[in-house]
Design a protein around this motif. Structure first.
Motif, PDB file in Angstrom:
ATOM      1  N   PRO A  94       0.778  -1.236   0.000  1.00 47.58           N
ATOM      2  CA  PRO A  94       0.000   0.000   0.000  1.00 47.58           C
ATOM      3  C   PRO A  94       0.812   1.290   0.000  1.00 47.58           C
ATOM      4  N   THR A  95       2.074   1.267   0.473  1.00 50.56           N
ATOM      5  CA  THR A  95       2.878   2.488   0.396  1.00 50.56           C
ATOM      6  C   THR A  95       3.125   2.908  -1.048  1.00 50.56           C
ATOM      7  N   MET A  96       2.938   1.960  -1.983  1.00 56.34           N
ATOM      8  CA  MET A  96       3.124   2.280  -3.400  1.00 56.34           C
ATOM      9  C   MET A  96       1.879   2.907  -4.026  1.00 56.34           C
ATOM     10  N   ILE A  97       0.734   2.829  -3.336  1.00 60.03           N
ATOM     11  CA  ILE A  97      -0.500   3.372  -3.915  1.00 60.03           C
ATOM     12  C   ILE A  97      -0.402   4.880  -4.137  1.00 60.03           C
ATOM     13  N   PRO A  98      -0.023   5.691  -3.119  1.00 50.94           N
ATOM     14  CA  PRO A  98       0.110   7.124  -3.400  1.00 50.94           C
ATOM     15  C   PRO A  98       1.204   7.432  -4.419  1.00 50.94           C
ATOM     16  N   LEU A  99       2.239   6.586  -4.483  1.00 48.22           N
ATOM     17  CA  LEU A  99       3.300   6.804  -5.468  1.00 48.22           C
ATOM     18  C   LEU A  99       2.770   6.630  -6.882  1.00 48.22           C
ATOM     19  N   LEU A 100       2.087   5.520  -7.138  1.00 51.85           N
ATOM     20  CA  LEU A 100       1.628   5.214  -8.490  1.00 51.85           C
ATOM     21  C   LEU A 100       0.391   6.022  -8.881  1.00 51.85           C
ATOM     22  N   ALA A 101      -0.498   6.279  -7.934  1.00 47.96           N
ATOM     23  CA  ALA A 101      -1.739   6.970  -8.254  1.00 47.96           C
ATOM     24  C   ALA A 101      -1.600   8.488  -8.249  1.00 47.96           C
ATOM     25  N   LEU A 102      -0.643   9.005  -7.435  1.00 51.92           N
ATOM     26  CA  LEU A 102      -0.524  10.447  -7.279  1.00 51.92           C
ATOM     27  C   LEU A 102       0.878  10.979  -7.544  1.00 51.92           C
ATOM     28  N   GLY A 103       1.857  10.083  -7.606  1.00 53.33           N
ATOM     29  CA  GLY A 103       3.234  10.540  -7.751  1.00 53.33           C
ATOM     30  C   GLY A 103       3.831  11.003  -6.439  1.00 53.33           C
ATOM     31  N   VAL A 104       3.223  10.605  -5.317  1.00 55.78           N
ATOM     32  CA  VAL A 104       3.675  11.011  -3.984  1.00 55.78           C
ATOM     33  C   VAL A 104       4.162   9.779  -3.240  1.00 55.78           C
ATOM     34  N   PRO A 105       5.442   9.675  -2.898  1.00 58.45           N
ATOM     35  CA  PRO A 105       5.930   8.494  -2.172  1.00 58.45           C
ATOM     36  C   PRO A 105       5.402   8.459  -0.758  1.00 58.45           C
ATOM     37  N   GLY A 106       4.927   7.285  -0.333  1.00 58.47           N
ATOM     38  CA  GLY A 106       4.383   7.155   1.007  1.00 58.47           C
ATOM     39  C   GLY A 106       5.393   6.688   2.032  1.00 58.47           C
ATOM     40  N   SER A 107       6.619   6.385   1.610  1.00 60.33           N
ATOM     41  CA  SER A 107       7.649   5.903   2.527  1.00 60.33           C
ATOM     42  C   SER A 107       9.010   6.233   1.948  1.00 60.33           C
ATOM     43  N   THR A 108      10.059   5.984   2.746  1.00 62.61           N
ATOM     44  CA  THR A 108      11.415   6.234   2.273  1.00 62.61           C
ATOM     45  C   THR A 108      11.752   5.360   1.073  1.00 62.61           C
ATOM     46  N   ILE A 109      11.377   4.081   1.134  1.00 64.28           N
ATOM     47  CA  ILE A 109      11.674   3.177   0.022  1.00 64.28           C
ATOM     48  C   ILE A 109      10.939   3.624  -1.230  1.00 64.28           C
ATOM     49  N   ALA A 110       9.684   4.058  -1.075  1.00 63.51           N
ATOM     50  CA  ALA A 110       8.941   4.566  -2.229  1.00 63.51           C
ATOM     51  C   ALA A 110       9.598   5.823  -2.797  1.00 63.51           C
ATOM     52  N   ALA A 111      10.178   6.656  -1.925  1.00 66.80           N
ATOM     53  CA  ALA A 111      10.881   7.849  -2.403  1.00 66.80           C
ATOM     54  C   ALA A 111      12.103   7.473  -3.235  1.00 66.80           C
ATOM     55  N   ILE A 112      12.786   6.402  -2.846  1.00 68.41           N
ATOM     56  CA  ILE A 112      13.931   5.940  -3.638  1.00 68.41           C
ATOM     57  C   ILE A 112      13.443   5.370  -4.969  1.00 68.41           C
ATOM     58  N   LEU A 113      12.359   4.626  -4.939  1.00 72.36           N
ATOM     59  CA  LEU A 113      11.839   4.025  -6.175  1.00 72.36           C
ATOM     60  C   LEU A 113      11.387   5.086  -7.166  1.00 72.36           C
ATOM     61  N   ILE A 114      10.846   6.203  -6.681  1.00 77.17           N
ATOM     62  CA  ILE A 114      10.436   7.248  -7.611  1.00 77.17           C
ATOM     63  C   ILE A 114      11.647   7.802  -8.359  1.00 77.17           C
ATOM     64  N   GLY A 115      12.798   7.819  -7.657  1.00 80.05           N
ATOM     65  CA  GLY A 115      14.031   8.228  -8.338  1.00 80.05           C
ATOM     66  C   GLY A 115      14.428   7.249  -9.419  1.00 80.05           C
ATOM     67  N   VAL A 116      14.218   5.947  -9.172  1.00 84.25           N
ATOM     68  CA  VAL A 116      14.543   4.935 -10.186  1.00 84.25           C
ATOM     69  C   VAL A 116      13.609   5.047 -11.379  1.00 84.25           C
ATOM     70  N   PHE A 117      12.332   5.306 -11.132  1.00 83.97           N
ATOM     71  CA  PHE A 117      11.394   5.547 -12.234  1.00 83.97           C
ATOM     72  C   PHE A 117      11.905   6.685 -13.124  1.00 83.97           C
ATOM     73  N   LEU A 118      12.302   7.787 -12.483  1.00 81.66           N
ATOM     74  CA  LEU A 118      12.744   8.951 -13.246  1.00 81.66           C
ATOM     75  C   LEU A 118      14.061   8.689 -13.967  1.00 81.66           C
ATOM     76  N   ILE A 119      14.963   7.911 -13.334  1.00 83.22           N
ATOM     77  CA  ILE A 119      16.223   7.563 -13.983  1.00 83.22           C
ATOM     78  C   ILE A 119      15.975   6.856 -15.311  1.00 83.22           C
ATOM     79  N   HIS A 120      14.949   6.031 -15.348  1.00 86.57           N
ATOM     80  CA  HIS A 120      14.630   5.269 -16.561  1.00 86.57           C
ATOM     81  C   HIS A 120      13.600   5.978 -17.440  1.00 86.57           C
ATOM     82  N   GLY A 121      13.359   7.262 -17.154  1.00 92.36           N
ATOM     83  CA  GLY A 121      12.505   8.059 -18.025  1.00 92.36           C
ATOM     84  C   GLY A 121      11.033   7.726 -17.938  1.00 92.36           C
ATOM     85  N   ILE A 122      10.564   7.262 -16.774  1.00 90.60           N
ATOM     86  CA  ILE A 122       9.159   6.883 -16.616  1.00 90.60           C
ATOM     87  C   ILE A 122       8.500   7.879 -15.669  1.00 90.60           C
TER      88      ILE A 122
END
Length: 494
Positions: free
Chosen positions: A315-343
């Motif tokens: 569920p911490t990934m729900i705000p990340l994927l639905a809103l672009g808002v990381p719900g946890s530290t790990i989700a904040a790191i994953l958003i960086g990986v998404f952006l690194i790969h141009g997504i």
């Protein structure tokens, strides 16, 4: 269904499957090492993902986060030292059970409960993210700015014991994110005349400093204070390693209620696995017919926190994927990986990268199965191995890995100095009750919040009132206000 297409997409990529298997093993080991959190391990391994395809990169780090949460229970049960903050509540009954010679039973209960909770959370993610994104894809800049502000306020309020320190941590994260070039005027800001700072601060050096170096410093302090791991892997009872069917049936209602509670907490930005674990433990103890048994080594006392803290993962990934808002530290790191790969991350991701996202969900389900097998059959062995490795040999290698990772992010020596500075900052924050998680999440969100705010004002003929004219934006601001008031009321009552 889309999830079956996700499994087909995952298994068509042998590299991604291989990295899921590796991540399940690495996460359990990392989580079982006291003090080395899953977030720290992911931060160190982000540079590895530069050379991988998007699915392999995201699946690798996502599964490490999952298995790392579980791995923390191994050291909590065997050594009375939580490998991660998420497993802190497991100490209460896990270690007493291990002291009674039932470490094998305790580890099996933790494994089954973790898998149960994680699987529940992943199902909620799969169905919840798609449902929410169908609503949020109609959002404009005002709604997004309101979401960002809600995240800032909620994270400031709920992370840490002090609201003021949470607000200061979030504000500092926003200020650090503003270093560099103004996106509208192209003028340098907060660069103090330094050419290196005009390109802004990279996420990876900050993550490594805030989480890894600061944690290393604290663990070295503990080591110098004479903290020694005492393993409890030997059993004296022939049934000590069995998690019986009767015990499992007794734990199922506990695991279900705790998983639902943990999943709900996971959706809310900033609360995290530790809060879920303690909340579930306290609630189940309150419901118990004999609360006096809790803390003496009962299976329910392990099942409740382990189900809840692992149910947070999906569920911490729900705000990340639905809103672009990381719900946890790990989700904040994953958003960086998404952006690194141009997504680009947000509600449109289910239209632009649907196969990738459902492939990631499939990787999460596969990772749960794999770390469950590893933990159920290999938990005691992993504990003995961890106890045999002297920390004085582990920490120097972690430090060298940090230096290499920081340099490789932009091949810049200045990033190593930024990492070291962030390490001092993280150490100061940890020792004085500030929130490193709030700092990092605010740093990640600040650029998006600034862009949404400026776009909103450009669209508006009534200035700031545009945020009051949009119903969804007004709703998010109201939620933020209610959370803040409730948190302040709680602190005042105490």
């Amino acid at each position: 269904m889309d999830i079956f297409n996700g499994f087909a997409h995952l298994f068509s990529n042998a590299t991604a499957v291989g990295f899921v298997v590796l991540a399940a093993f690495v996460g359990v080991i990392v989580g079982a090492i006291p003090g080395l959190t899953a977030a720290a391990a992911i931060a160190m391994l982000v540079p590895v993902t530069y050379y991988l395809d998007p699915l392999s990169a995201l699946a690798f780090l996502y599964v490490i986060g999952k298995s790392g949460r579980f791995g923390g229970s191994i050291s909590a049960i065997l050594f009375n030292t939580p490998g991660t903050a998420a497993s802190a509540a497991t100490l209460a009954d896990g270690y007493p059970m291990a002291k009674a010679g039932k470490s094998g039973k305790a580890l099996k209960v933790a494994t089954v409960s973790s898998v149960f909770g994680d699987f529940t959370g992943e199902l909620i993610l799969i169905f919840g993210a798609v449902a929410i994104s169908s609503v949020t894809e109609r959002f404009g800049p005002p709604e997004y700015f309101a979401v960002y502000m809600m995240a800032f306020i909620v994270i400031s309020s709920v992370t840490g014991d002090s609201i003021i320190k949470g607000v200061l941590s979030t504000t500092l994260g926003v200020l650090v994110a503003m270093i560099g070039i103004d996106p509208i005027s192209a003028e340098p800001r907060l660069d103090f005349g330094s050419m290196e700072l005009q390109s802004g601060l990279a996420l990876i050096p900050l993550l490594l400093g805030i989480f890894v170096l600061a944690e290393l410093a604290i663990q070295i302090e503990n080591m110098r204070a004479g903290t020694v791991l005492e393993t409890r892997t030997k059993s004296t009872d022939p049934d000590a390693s069995r998690f019986t069917w009767a015990e499992f049936k007794r734990c199922v209602p506990v695991m279900f209620r705790s998983s639902v509670l943990g999943a709900f907490i996971g959706i809310l930005p900033g609360l995290g696995s530790a809060v879920a674990g303690f909340s579930a433990y306290g609630e189940e103890k309150r419901r118990s017919r004999d609360p006096s048994k809790w803390g003496t080594g009962i299976v329910e006392g392990i099942a409740a926190p382990e189900s809840a803290n692992n149910a947070v993962s999906g569920p911490t990934m729900i705000p990340l994927l639905a809103l672009g808002v990381p719900g946890s530290t790990i989700a904040a790191i994953l958003i960086g990986v998404f952006l690194i790969h141009g997504i680009p991350v947000g509600p449109s991701i289910f239209n632009t990268s649907r196969d990738l996202i459902f492939g990631l969900f499939a990787a999460g389900l596969l990772g749960i199965l794999l770390y469950g097998i590893i933990g159920y059959f290999g938990g005691p062995l992993i504990g003995r191995i961890i106890a045999m490795i002297p920390p004085r040999l582990v920490y120097p290698y972690i430090f060298l890995t940090c230096i290499v990772s920081a340099y490789s992010s932009r091949t810049s020596i200045s990033d190593i100095f930024i990492m070291c500075g962030a390490g001092f900052l993280g150490y100061f924050m940890r020792k004085n009750g500030f929130s490193p998680a709030a700092f990092i999440i605010a740093f990640v969100l600040a650029s998006g919040a600034e862009e949404a705010f400026r776009q909103s004002l450009l669209l508006s003929n009534s200035g700031w009132l545009i945020f009051m004219e949009r119903p969804w934006a007004l709703l998010f601001f109201t939620i933020a206000l209610l959370v803040s008031v409730q948190r302040i009321w709680q602190k005042t009552r105490r």
